[in-house]
Design a protein around this motif. Structure first.
Motif, short mmCIF file in Angstrom:
data_model
loop_
_atom_site.label_atom_id
_atom_site.label_comp_id
_atom_site.label_asym_id
_atom_site.label_seq_id
_atom_site.Cartn_x
_atom_site.Cartn_y
_atom_site.Cartn_z
N THR A 3 0.98 -1.18 -0.16
CA THR A 3 -0.03 -0.13 -0.14
C THR A 3 0.88 1.25 0.11
O THR A 3 1.87 1.02 0.32
N PHE A 4 0.24 2.25 -0.47
CA PHE A 4 1.05 3.81 -0.55
C PHE A 4 0.44 4.81 -0.05
O PHE A 4 -0.81 4.71 0.35
N GLY A 5 1.17 5.68 0.62
CA GLY A 5 0.62 6.92 1.05
C GLY A 5 1.39 8.18 0.58
O GLY A 5 2.08 7.85 -0.46
N MET A 6 1.02 9.11 1.00
CA MET A 6 1.82 10.37 0.40
C MET A 6 2.00 11.43 1.46
O MET A 6 1.18 11.57 2.38
N ALA A 7 3.08 12.31 1.61
CA ALA A 7 3.30 13.31 2.46
C ALA A 7 3.63 14.51 1.88
O ALA A 7 4.89 14.68 1.32
N MET A 8 2.87 15.64 1.93
CA MET A 8 2.86 16.77 1.12
C MET A 8 3.13 17.95 2.22
O MET A 8 4.19 18.71 2.03
N THR A 9 2.12 18.03 3.03
CA THR A 9 1.96 19.18 3.64
C THR A 9 3.03 19.42 5.08
O THR A 9 3.30 18.36 5.47
N PHE A 19 5.82 5.81 0.28
CA PHE A 19 5.16 7.24 0.37
C PHE A 19 5.89 8.02 -0.97
O PHE A 19 6.87 7.79 -1.44
N LEU A 20 4.79 8.79 -1.67
CA LEU A 20 5.52 9.78 -2.27
C LEU A 20 5.67 11.07 -1.73
O LEU A 20 4.48 11.51 -0.97
N VAL A 21 6.66 11.73 -1.45
CA VAL A 21 6.96 12.87 -0.56
C VAL A 21 7.43 13.77 -1.44
O VAL A 21 8.34 13.75 -2.17
N LEU A 22 7.07 15.11 -1.07
CA LEU A 22 7.66 16.17 -1.74
C LEU A 22 8.79 16.87 -0.70
O LEU A 22 8.66 17.01 0.38
N ALA A 23 10.02 17.23 -1.66
CA ALA A 23 11.23 17.73 -0.78
C ALA A 23 11.84 18.77 -1.75
O ALA A 23 11.61 18.71 -2.92
N ARG A 80 14.98 20.36 -3.72
CA ARG A 80 16.18 20.39 -4.32
C ARG A 80 16.38 21.73 -4.76
O ARG A 80 15.48 22.66 -4.70
N GLU A 81 17.83 22.01 -5.33
CA GLU A 81 18.19 23.30 -5.96
C GLU A 81 16.99 23.84 -6.79
O GLU A 81 16.57 24.94 -7.08
N GLU A 82 16.52 22.91 -7.54
CA GLU A 82 15.83 23.15 -8.97
C GLU A 82 14.28 23.42 -8.39
O GLU A 82 13.43 24.12 -8.95
N GLY A 83 13.94 23.10 -6.95
CA GLY A 83 12.56 23.41 -6.22
C GLY A 83 12.12 22.19 -5.91
O GLY A 83 12.62 21.36 -5.69
N VAL A 84 10.76 22.35 -5.73
CA VAL A 84 10.02 21.33 -5.01
C VAL A 84 10.09 19.90 -5.90
O VAL A 84 9.78 20.11 -7.13
N SER A 85 10.41 18.75 -5.40
CA SER A 85 10.85 17.63 -6.28
C SER A 85 10.05 16.47 -5.60
O SER A 85 9.52 16.60 -4.30
N CYS A 86 9.63 15.48 -6.36
CA CYS A 86 8.81 14.29 -5.51
C CYS A 86 9.84 12.98 -5.40
O CYS A 86 10.54 12.71 -6.26
N PHE A 87 9.52 12.65 -4.34
CA PHE A 87 10.44 11.13 -4.09
C PHE A 87 9.57 10.14 -3.85
O PHE A 87 8.62 10.02 -2.90
N LEU A 88 9.96 8.69 -3.96
CA LEU A 88 9.61 7.51 -3.39
C LEU A 88 10.35 7.32 -2.34
O LEU A 88 11.48 6.93 -2.17
N VAL A 89 9.61 7.25 -0.81
CA VAL A 89 10.30 6.93 0.19
C VAL A 89 9.64 5.52 0.58
O VAL A 89 8.41 5.49 0.99
N PRO A 90 10.32 4.45 0.87
CA PRO A 90 9.81 3.19 1.54
C PRO A 90 10.14 3.33 2.96
O PRO A 90 11.01 3.87 3.70
N ARG A 91 9.18 2.61 3.71
CA ARG A 91 9.44 2.31 5.00
C ARG A 91 10.44 1.35 5.27
O ARG A 91 11.19 1.71 6.37
N ILE A 92 10.50 0.42 4.62
CA ILE A 92 11.67 -0.74 4.70
C ILE A 92 12.59 -0.50 3.64
O ILE A 92 11.97 -0.73 2.38
N LEU A 93 13.85 -0.63 3.82
CA LEU A 93 14.88 -0.52 2.67
C LEU A 93 15.15 -2.00 2.04
O LEU A 93 14.83 -2.92 2.84
N PRO A 94 15.70 -2.13 0.81
CA PRO A 94 15.98 -3.48 0.33
C PRO A 94 17.14 -3.98 1.28
O PRO A 94 17.84 -3.44 1.92
N GLY A 95 16.54 -5.16 1.65
CA GLY A 95 17.40 -5.94 2.66
C GLY A 95 17.05 -6.30 4.20
O GLY A 95 17.39 -6.77 4.80
N GLY A 96 15.85 -5.14 4.33
CA GLY A 96 15.08 -5.37 5.50
C GLY A 96 15.51 -4.16 6.60
O GLY A 96 14.71 -4.15 7.62
N GLU A 97 16.18 -3.33 6.41
CA GLU A 97 16.62 -2.50 7.43
C GLU A 97 15.64 -1.30 7.28
O GLU A 97 15.03 -0.70 6.09
#
Length: 579
Positions: free
Chosen positions: A173-179, A247-251, A253-270
């Motif tokens: 399942t996916f969420g998002m975090a913008m505000t 999650f899709l998260v806004l953050a 960069r130098e160019e301005g607001v960009s979108c990132f895919l942020v997993p809760r668990i990283l590859p490998g289980g951490e």
């Protein structure tokens, strides 16, 4: 004998919520004739069952609980739900309430998916938030390098709540975090920063293998994605469904607001650094966890182009806005269904409530609001089935207009439905107290009223084709009812004037236009609903809506109906009768 129970309605359970929902049945038949109605009836019986309703009630009474640490002091950021909540979201995902339109594209696919979503949301609305975000995330991911790994898991019709490496899961399942707390809807004011994991500047290529303690743990993204690996640091004031896999998260960069895919668990289980600070203590939507989160060197992978994060995530937002409309329509159906059920089984002053003229006027008016909301929502869903430019132009502005109006009508509709049950409706033993608290979130989520009005005005200015497509659809309803024709001519003149103001950009005129923006969007919404009903619904339903909502004789409160409204027909449709 003093405790003998008389003149109370029986529990409204073991009903088919699909077949008894006349407007929805007819909308599916008209707009998605290939739909699997056997499956829709199965879902209708499921959500109408006593066991499903019991799970829905307990999920709002025993709400999610946050554990930030385990008993040994390790940071876990775990959200625990009652098993009933897990059963509900499992049922919804298994039925494709999130995935049907993506997995079975074609004519009517989004309409059928909308019907499934409405049926589940009618009984338990909180779970619909992660279902909606999971559905809409596909729009942002489908043309990116992330699609190969994530989309098959996102579209899987099963549910796996375990917080583990997504490589080991069939379904996510996916969420998002913008505000953020200082910006709210103004996401360009976000302060969360994203830096390339390689340690280079924002403008350098990000494909190099990361170096450094935290970054070296995950040199690759999911599915072997090597580019766009960043570390995010900041906060989010509202992150709904923090138990999601990614999650899709806004953050920034130098160019301005960009979108990132942020997993809760990283590859490998951490665990990815994703700290849940607290769960929101909300007015409603209590079965769903909403949270504040902190990110510190949190791994994320760029989605879309740098500096174009809003554009990347906007299609996800547009689809969740449509789901707000669907959710409001679902809540309205619950309200009128419970109200008419009570009126059928309760007597006062020598007659059943449903046979008394004043109550019939209220029930008919509540049903009229359901008709307008459901038909409009399903018409908008169909506009997502067709990728033609005309439909894209239409839905761009029509979705915002409908989101503004239908979601704002929800709380008042819930209140009037509740009042039909009298004192029973005001108690937590009946579902309409929950619904009364629930409906406002649809108006707040994905852009509150003022934000939506500004979006409509902005769309008219920047994308004149969308306003022309919208007006062209409204024009198709002319020639049948004088009140509609008069209202259309007035609105057409107002839209022309608004376009001229925006073309000149004169500050005073722009301020006046913005100040009256709600009046303009309200008129657009009422004519949109009327046009949809004239296009699709039974003639008496459409004509009743024009009389009750647009004519000079319209009333203010539910039940204040002018002459000519088809009261008996509407009450019958609320009960579940069809023509």
């Amino acid at each position: 004998m003093t405790h003998t129970v008389l003149n109370q309605s029986a529990p409204r359970v073991e009903v088919d919520e699909y077949s008894s929902h006349t407007a929805l049945v007819e909308a599916v038949a008209a707009l998605a004739p290939q739909a699997d109605t056997d499956e829709l009836s199965r879902i209708g019986r499921l959500v109408g069952s006593e066991s499903f309703q019991r799970d829905a009630a307990v999920a709002h009474r025993i709400t999610p609980q946050l554990s930030t640490h385990d008993r040994w002091g390790n940071r876990v950021d775990d959200v625990e739900f009652h098993p009933g909540y897990h059963r509900i979201i499992d049922d919804a995902l298994t039925a494709g309430a999130h995935s049907h339109a993506w997995a079975h594209p074609g004519a009517g696919a989004n309409v059928e998916r909308a019907a499934r979503f409405i049926l589940f949301g009618q009984i338990e609305p909180g779970h619909a938030c992660p279902v909606s975000m999971t559905h809409s995330a596909a729009a942002a991911l489908k043309d990116t390098p992330h699609a190969e790994f994530w989309l098959p898991r996102l579209l899987e019709t099963s549910y796996d709540p375990r917080l583990i490496d997504a490589h080991d899961k069939r379904a996510v399942t996916f969420g998002m975090a913008m505000t953020e707390k200082q910006g709210g809807s103004d996401v360009r004011a976000n302060t969360t920063r994203a830096v390339p994991a390689s340690g280079g500047s924002d403008t350098e290529a990000t494909g190099a293998e990361p170096t450094g303690t935290s970054a070296t743990r995950t040199p690759l993204g999911f599915g072997g994605v090597t580019d766009g690996h960043h570390l995010l640091t900041g906060h989010k004031w509202f992150c709904s469904a923090p138990q999601s896999d990614a999650f899709l998260v806004l953050a920034q960069r130098e160019e301005g607001v960009s979108c990132f895919l942020v997993p809760r668990i990283l590859p490998g289980g951490e665990r990815n650094p994703f700290r849940i600070q607290r769960l929101k203590d909300k007015l409603g939507n209590r079965s769903n966890a909403s949270s504040e989160i902190e990110l510190e060197d949190t791994h994320g992978w760029l989605v879309g182009e740098p500096g174009r994060g809003v554009r990347t995530i906007i299609e996800m937002v547009n689809r969740t806005r449509l789901d707000c409309i669907l959710g409001s329509a679902a809540g309205m159906r619950q309200g009128v269904a419970e109200a008419v059920w009570h009126a059928q089984h309760r007597s006062a002053f020598g007659a059943r409530l449903i046979d008394q003229p004043l109550m019939r006027s209220v029930l008919a008016d509540l049903q009229l609001e359901v008709e307008a909301a459901v038909w409009t929502a399903m018409h908008l869903a169909r506009a997502h089935d067709d990728e033609s430019e005309d439909d894209a132009d239409f839905r761009r502005i029509a979705t915002a207009v409908a989101k503004y109006w239908i979601c704002k009508r929800g709380p008042e509709h819930a209140y009037e439905s509740l009042e039909c049950l009298g004192g029973n409706g005001y108690t937590e033993d009946f579902p309409l107290a929950m619904r009364y608290r629930e409906q406002p979130v649809m108006a707040v989520w994905e852009g509150s009223g003022n934000v939506i009005v500004l979006d409509v005005l902005r769309a008219m200015a920047k994308d004149p084709a969308s306003a022309k497509a919208f007006l062209a659809y409204l024009e198709s309803g002319r020639g049948r009812i004088g009140a509609y024709d008069s209202a259309f001519e007035r609105l057409a003149a107002e839209l022309t004037e608004a376009e001229q103001v925006m073309a000149t950009g004169e500050a005073g005129a722009m301020a006046r236009l913005q100040a009256s923006g709600r009046v303009l969007v309200e008129r657009m919404a009422l004519l949109l609903q009327a046009a949809v009903l004239l296009d699709h619904a039974p003639a008496d339903v459409a004509e009743s809506f024009v009389l009750a909502r647009i004519s000079d004789d319209r009333g203010r409160e539910y039940g204040a109906l002018p002459d000519g409204v088809a009261v008996d027909l509407l009450v019958g449709r609320a009960v579940g009768e069809s023509e």
